[in-house]
Motif scaffolding. Structure first.
Motif, PDB file in Angstrom:
ATOM      1  N   THR A 113       0.436  -1.057   0.473  1.00 60.27           N
ATOM      2  CA  THR A 113      -0.161   0.092  -0.780  1.00 60.27           C
ATOM      3  C   THR A 113       1.281   1.169  -0.071  1.00 60.27           C
ATOM      4  O   THR A 113       0.543   2.137  -0.389  1.00 60.27           O
ATOM      5  N   VAL A 114       2.018   1.196   0.141  1.00 62.60           N
ATOM      6  CA  VAL A 114       3.052   2.293   0.589  1.00 62.60           C
ATOM      7  C   VAL A 114       4.228   2.369  -0.734  1.00 62.60           C
ATOM      8  O   VAL A 114       4.183   1.530  -1.271  1.00 62.60           O
ATOM      9  N   PRO A 115       3.922   3.490  -1.646  1.00 60.33           N
ATOM     10  CA  PRO A 115       4.823   3.902  -2.911  1.00 60.33           C
ATOM     11  C   PRO A 115       6.475   3.391  -1.906  1.00 60.33           C
ATOM     12  O   PRO A 115       6.451   3.595  -1.407  1.00 60.33           O
ATOM     13  N   LEU A 116       7.761   2.400  -3.163  1.00 64.52           N
ATOM     14  CA  LEU A 116       8.355   2.415  -2.829  1.00 64.52           C
ATOM     15  C   LEU A 116       9.181   3.924  -3.044  1.00 64.52           C
ATOM     16  O   LEU A 116       8.862   4.320  -4.076  1.00 64.52           O
ATOM     17  N   PRO A 117       9.706   4.582  -2.139  1.00 69.25           N
ATOM     18  CA  PRO A 117      11.082   5.908  -2.898  1.00 69.25           C
ATOM     19  C   PRO A 117      11.984   4.825  -3.287  1.00 69.25           C
ATOM     20  O   PRO A 117      12.511   4.403  -2.966  1.00 69.25           O
ATOM     21  N   VAL A 118      12.829   6.439  -3.863  1.00 66.41           N
ATOM     22  CA  VAL A 118      14.146   5.907  -3.766  1.00 66.41           C
ATOM     23  C   VAL A 118      14.923   6.987  -3.502  1.00 66.41           C
ATOM     24  O   VAL A 118      14.323   8.536  -3.389  1.00 66.41           O
ATOM     25  N   PRO A 119      15.974   6.540  -2.703  1.00 66.34           N
ATOM     26  CA  PRO A 119      16.589   7.234  -1.216  1.00 66.34           C
ATOM     27  C   PRO A 119      17.400   9.312  -2.440  1.00 66.34           C
ATOM     28  O   PRO A 119      16.911   9.048  -4.090  1.00 66.34           O
ATOM     29  N   PRO A 120      16.961   9.971  -2.104  1.00 70.90           N
ATOM     30  CA  PRO A 120      18.089  11.505  -2.350  1.00 70.90           C
ATOM     31  C   PRO A 120      18.756  11.429  -2.515  1.00 70.90           C
ATOM     32  O   PRO A 120      19.877  10.736  -1.929  1.00 70.90           O
ATOM     33  N   LEU A 121      19.838  12.228  -3.940  1.00 74.71           N
ATOM     34  CA  LEU A 121      21.186  12.187  -3.768  1.00 74.71           C
ATOM     35  C   LEU A 121      21.659  13.045  -2.814  1.00 74.71           C
ATOM     36  O   LEU A 121      21.024  13.663  -2.166  1.00 74.71           O
ATOM     37  N   ALA A 122      22.605  12.532  -2.266  1.00 78.05           N
ATOM     38  CA  ALA A 122      23.493  14.134  -1.527  1.00 78.05           C
ATOM     39  C   ALA A 122      24.293  14.767  -2.174  1.00 78.05           C
ATOM     40  O   ALA A 122      23.710  15.274  -2.833  1.00 78.05           O
ATOM     41  N   ARG A 123      23.971  15.693  -0.950  1.00 78.01           N
ATOM     42  CA  ARG A 123      24.020  17.362  -1.020  1.00 78.01           C
ATOM     43  C   ARG A 123      25.515  17.595  -1.769  1.00 78.01           C
ATOM     44  O   ARG A 123      26.481  17.077  -0.588  1.00 78.01           O
ATOM     45  N   GLN A 124      25.862  18.424  -3.153  1.00 80.36           N
ATOM     46  CA  GLN A 124      27.443  18.982  -2.791  1.00 80.36           C
ATOM     47  C   GLN A 124      27.261  20.030  -3.367  1.00 80.36           C
ATOM     48  O   GLN A 124      26.851  20.829  -3.270  1.00 80.36           O
ATOM     49  N   VAL A 125      28.141  20.317  -2.452  1.00 86.88           N
ATOM     50  CA  VAL A 125      28.450  21.361  -2.260  1.00 86.88           C
ATOM     51  C   VAL A 125      30.199  22.184  -3.217  1.00 86.88           C
ATOM     52  O   VAL A 125      30.522  23.097  -3.194  1.00 86.88           O
ATOM     53  N   ALA A 126      30.604  21.461  -3.768  1.00 89.09           N
ATOM     54  CA  ALA A 126      31.794  21.690  -4.957  1.00 89.09           C
ATOM     55  C   ALA A 126      31.914  20.123  -5.232  1.00 89.09           C
ATOM     56  O   ALA A 126      30.939  19.302  -5.725  1.00 89.09           O
ATOM     57  N   PRO A 127      32.744  19.998  -7.169  1.00 89.65           N
ATOM     58  CA  PRO A 127      32.723  19.484  -7.567  1.00 89.65           C
ATOM     59  C   PRO A 127      33.336  18.213  -6.648  1.00 89.65           C
ATOM     60  O   PRO A 127      34.145  18.258  -6.324  1.00 89.65           O
ATOM     61  N   ASP A 128      33.088  17.123  -6.583  1.00 95.56           N
ATOM     62  CA  ASP A 128      32.743  15.645  -6.571  1.00 95.56           C
ATOM     63  C   ASP A 128      33.375  15.361  -4.637  1.00 95.56           C
ATOM     64  O   ASP A 128      33.810  15.192  -3.630  1.00 95.56           O
ATOM     65  N   HIS A 129      33.002  16.697  -4.627  1.00 95.17           N
ATOM     66  CA  HIS A 129      32.801  16.924  -2.889  1.00 95.17           C
ATOM     67  C   HIS A 129      30.908  16.788  -2.149  1.00 95.17           C
ATOM     68  O   HIS A 129      30.515  17.541  -2.928  1.00 95.17           O
ATOM     69  N   TYR A 130      30.628  15.812  -1.607  1.00 95.71           N
ATOM     70  CA  TYR A 130      29.894  15.886  -0.438  1.00 95.71           C
ATOM     71  C   TYR A 130      29.498  16.291   1.268  1.00 95.71           C
ATOM     72  O   TYR A 130      30.729  16.288   1.768  1.00 95.71           O
ATOM     73  N   GLU A 131      28.534  16.853   1.783  1.00 96.26           N
ATOM     74  CA  GLU A 131      28.752  17.089   2.843  1.00 96.26           C
ATOM     75  C   GLU A 131      27.124  16.388   3.826  1.00 96.26           C
ATOM     76  O   GLU A 131      26.293  16.342   2.919  1.00 96.26           O
ATOM     77  N   ILE A 132      27.420  15.695   4.641  1.00 94.32           N
ATOM     78  CA  ILE A 132      26.552  15.044   5.109  1.00 94.32           C
ATOM     79  C   ILE A 132      26.228  15.097   6.545  1.00 94.32           C
ATOM     80  O   ILE A 132      27.434  15.429   7.195  1.00 94.32           O
ATOM     81  N   VAL A 133      25.513  15.022   7.073  1.00 95.66           N
ATOM     82  CA  VAL A 133      25.410  15.900   8.169  1.00 95.66           C
ATOM     83  C   VAL A 133      24.620  14.713   9.335  1.00 95.66           C
ATOM     84  O   VAL A 133      23.206  14.148   8.609  1.00 95.66           O
ATOM     85  N   GLN A 134      24.552  13.805  10.156  1.00103.11           N
ATOM     86  CA  GLN A 134      24.430  13.018  10.993  1.00103.11           C
ATOM     87  C   GLN A 134      23.242  13.916  12.561  1.00103.11           C
ATOM     88  O   GLN A 134      24.228  14.058  12.945  1.00103.11           O
ATOM     89  N   ARG A 135      22.558  13.192  12.815  1.00 99.80           N
ATOM     90  CA  ARG A 135      21.633  13.808  12.921  1.00 99.80           C
ATOM     91  C   ARG A 135      20.217  13.173  13.221  1.00 99.80           C
ATOM     92  O   ARG A 135      19.759  12.265  12.440  1.00 99.80           O
ATOM     93  N   HIS A 136      19.634  13.761  14.233  1.00100.29           N
ATOM     94  CA  HIS A 136      18.303  12.586  15.383  1.00100.29           C
ATOM     95  C   HIS A 136      17.070  13.518  13.908  1.00100.29           C
ATOM     96  O   HIS A 136      16.990  14.744  13.633  1.00100.29           O
ATOM     97  N   ALA A 137      16.502  12.482  13.716  1.00 99.31           N
ATOM     98  CA  ALA A 137      15.282  13.194  12.315  1.00 99.31           C
ATOM     99  C   ALA A 137      13.820  11.665  13.158  1.00 99.31           C
ATOM    100  O   ALA A 137      14.090  10.722  13.678  1.00 99.31           O
ATOM    101  N   SER A 138      13.127  12.381  12.508  1.00102.19           N
ATOM    102  CA  SER A 138      11.860  12.076  12.537  1.00102.19           C
ATOM    103  C   SER A 138      11.223  11.604  11.321  1.00102.19           C
ATOM    104  O   SER A 138      10.430  12.568  10.708  1.00102.19           O
ATOM    105  N   VAL A 139      11.396  10.528  11.472  1.00 97.84           N
ATOM    106  CA  VAL A 139      10.392  10.414   9.742  1.00 97.84           C
ATOM    107  C   VAL A 139       9.598   9.525   9.920  1.00 97.84           C
ATOM    108  O   VAL A 139       8.615   8.357  11.028  1.00 97.84           O
ATOM    109  N   GLU A 140       8.340   9.150   8.837  1.00 94.62           N
ATOM    110  CA  GLU A 140       7.916   7.982   8.605  1.00 94.62           C
ATOM    111  C   GLU A 140       7.446   7.515   7.900  1.00 94.62           C
ATOM    112  O   GLU A 140       7.874   7.008   6.832  1.00 94.62           O
ATOM    113  N   ILE A 141       7.829   5.638   8.662  1.00 96.27           N
ATOM    114  CA  ILE A 141       8.095   4.862   8.182  1.00 96.27           C
ATOM    115  C   ILE A 141       6.803   3.585   8.118  1.00 96.27           C
ATOM    116  O   ILE A 141       6.199   3.002   6.638  1.00 96.27           O
ATOM    117  N   LEU A 142       6.669   3.339   9.147  1.00 95.52           N
ATOM    118  CA  LEU A 142       5.167   2.840   9.467  1.00 95.52           C
ATOM    119  C   LEU A 142       3.957   3.954   9.351  1.00 95.52           C
ATOM    120  O   LEU A 142       4.276   5.316   9.952  1.00 95.52           O
TER     121      LEU A 142
END
Length: 498
Positions: A47-76
């Motif tokens: 009953t739930v559509p399959l999502p495709v994970p988003p692309l990481a945030r690119q801040v310069a060519p071949d350079h990504y930034e990822i923030v590890q943080r607490h989050a509230s997400v809808e799984i069920l």
């Protein structure tokens, strides 16, 4: 009385999962793990559509930034689940690299616990590989204790530098913190990292919207939608005694959603399948596929499968062909090692006929097949249960992991044969370089051993020989069981390359 598989699934209520209670779900034979049962009423599948994970945030060519943080997400559906996240999503965002172009990923830790990032399958220098004690401490501060004092500590943020001098492949990144990999991956710290190259691009394989990563994982949930996990306590290593063999959840997630459905054209699709479960193995049935790649990249030639047996940490790069199906047709992917709610994984629904110019060529790539006779030595690695302090744990060659000890010194460029043996089910993962399976139980490699691999399944009392050659990077690296509770309870070993 004999009963067909379809009849068995029907008897379990698979056609109306959402209307039944799963309290009596059975643990299938063949798992070295224990089932953790959800306390929430579970949703009806498909009953739930399959999502495709988003692309990481690119801040310069071949350079990504990822923030590890607490989050509230809808799984069920309708409930919020607190997770440890990469950039606020589960799975984390997908990093995309190009062979031969160095990729830098800057991780910032805004959680309240230390983390370690490992690029699983990456040909990576030791200082960016994610050794279990190389902690990234939270920006808000944390008092290091015990094993944490002995690693290369970073405060707040760390650059991981990946030269990407390796073939196109489906990799993934995840937490690798010593003693806490299991709970921190379970709570959300996992994402895809895809490497592309010119050779792969030139092949007529499905591309664009028909190239889809699928992260399969099992979880269990409390009544309020929060994740259940049998930790001994906050910042206490390991799990309660009942779950030391591994944790199985009763909800199958694909890309972070329960039993999702994906609408597809009547065409070929490339599916990058990853088993990101802590301990659950899957036998995926119902969707015949052609395997085109393994952990370390493309196979030399495609291999057809009517089912896939996939252990934690393994990836299978496959093409599924829906072109002969009429709009409205549905294909359900089953799990032959599951029962009750875990006997199904997801559904594909065909929506329209389209033109499809993709195909699977008979030759995909070429790579060297090592000659075992040219190996300079053979090493034995025995994976077994044993004493750990005053209790039980999981050992390699009778020893618990010690981050100060290297159990092998290896010269770069030398070919070695490594013999893995086991007492129970253990998926064995080796860092730095892929290997090729030479034999299984003294015979030819198995049907799922093809290609360049970094993770190999060991069944009970199995032994597998692999040929491995480490190159380029001197330093300290790991091999370990990728059943994460086993890993956390000391089933790891270190080796030095020089």
């Amino acid at each position: 009385m004999n009963i067909s598989r379809r009849g068995f699934l029907g008897a379990l209520g698979i056609t109306a999962l959402g209307a039944t209670s799963f309290a009596n779900a059975l643990l299938p034979a063949g798992h070295t793990a224990e089932l953790l049962r959800s306390r929430v009423r579970l949703p009806q599948p498909f009953t739930v559509p399959l999502p495709v994970p988003p692309l990481a945030r690119q801040v310069a060519p071949d350079h990504y930034e990822i923030v590890q943080r607490h989050a509230s997400v809808e799984i069920l559906p309708g409930l919020r689940t607190q997770v440890l996240s990469y950039d606020g999503t589960y799975p984390g965002p997908t990093v995309v690299s190009r062979r031969g172009r160095t990729t830098t990923v800057t991780h910032r830790n805004e959680l309240d616990v230390p983390t370690v990032v490992h690029l699983h399958g990456g040909h990576t220098p030791a200082d960016s590989d994610g050794y279990p004690t190389d902690l990234l401490l939270p920006v808000s501060g944390w008092t290091p204790t015990g094993h944490a004092m002995h690693g290369a500590l970073a405060h707040g943020s760390r650059d991981h530098v990946f030269p990407c001098d390796q073939p196109a492949a489906t990799l993934w990144y995840h937490d690798h913190r010593m003693d806490f990999t299991g709970p921190q991956v379970y709570r959300g710290l996992a994402g895809f990292h895809l490497v592309h190259d010119d050779e792969e691009d030139a092949l007529p394989l499905p591309k664009g919207d028909r190239d889809i990563p699928l992260m399969i994982a099992d979880r269990a949930f409390d009544e309020d939608g929060s994740l259940l996990y049998p930790s001994r306590g906050p910042e206490v290593p390991g799990v309660t005694d009942d779950y030391m063999e591994g944790v199985l959840g009763d909800v199958i997630l694909v890309n972070g959603k329960p039993w999702p459905v994906l609408e597809v054209d009547a065409a070929r699709y490339r599916l990058r399948i990853l088993n990101a479960s802590n301990a659950r193995r899957y036998r995926l049935t119902g969707l015949p596929v052609t395997q085109i790649g393994s952990d370390g990249g493309l196979l030399e030639r495609p291999v057809p499968h009517t089912e896939l047996l996939i252990a934690p940490g393994e990836r299978f790069d496959v093409v599924a062909d829906f072109s002969d199906l009429a709009p409205g047709a549905e294909v359900i992917v089953h799990n032959g090692l599951g029962s009750g709610p875990t006997a199904v994984v997801m559904k594909f629904r065909v929506t329209r006929r389209v033109r499809d110019d993709s195909r699977v060529p008979q030759v995909l790539t070429r790579f060297e097949t090592p000659d075992p006779a040219r190996a300079v030595r053979t090493r034995d690695w025995r994976f077994s249960r044993g004493r750990l302090g005053e209790g039980h744990g999981w050992l390699i060659n009778g020893k618990a992991f010690d981050p100060h000890r290297a159990d092998a010194a290896i010269r770069l460029g030398e070919l070695e044969i490594w013999r893995f043996s086991s007492d129970l089910h253990h998926p064995v993962h080796v860092h730095l370089d892929p290997f090729q399976v030479v034999s299984r139980d003294g015979a030819a490699p198995g049907p799922y051993d093809a290609g360049r691999k970094d993770t190999v399944q060991l069944g009970s009392v199995d032994y597998v020989e692999v040929a491995v050659r480490f190159t380029d990077y001197a330093g300290r690296f790991m091999l370990h069981c990728h059943a994460l509770e086993h890993e956390d309870m000391a089933m790891m070993a270190a080796f030095d390359t020089r």
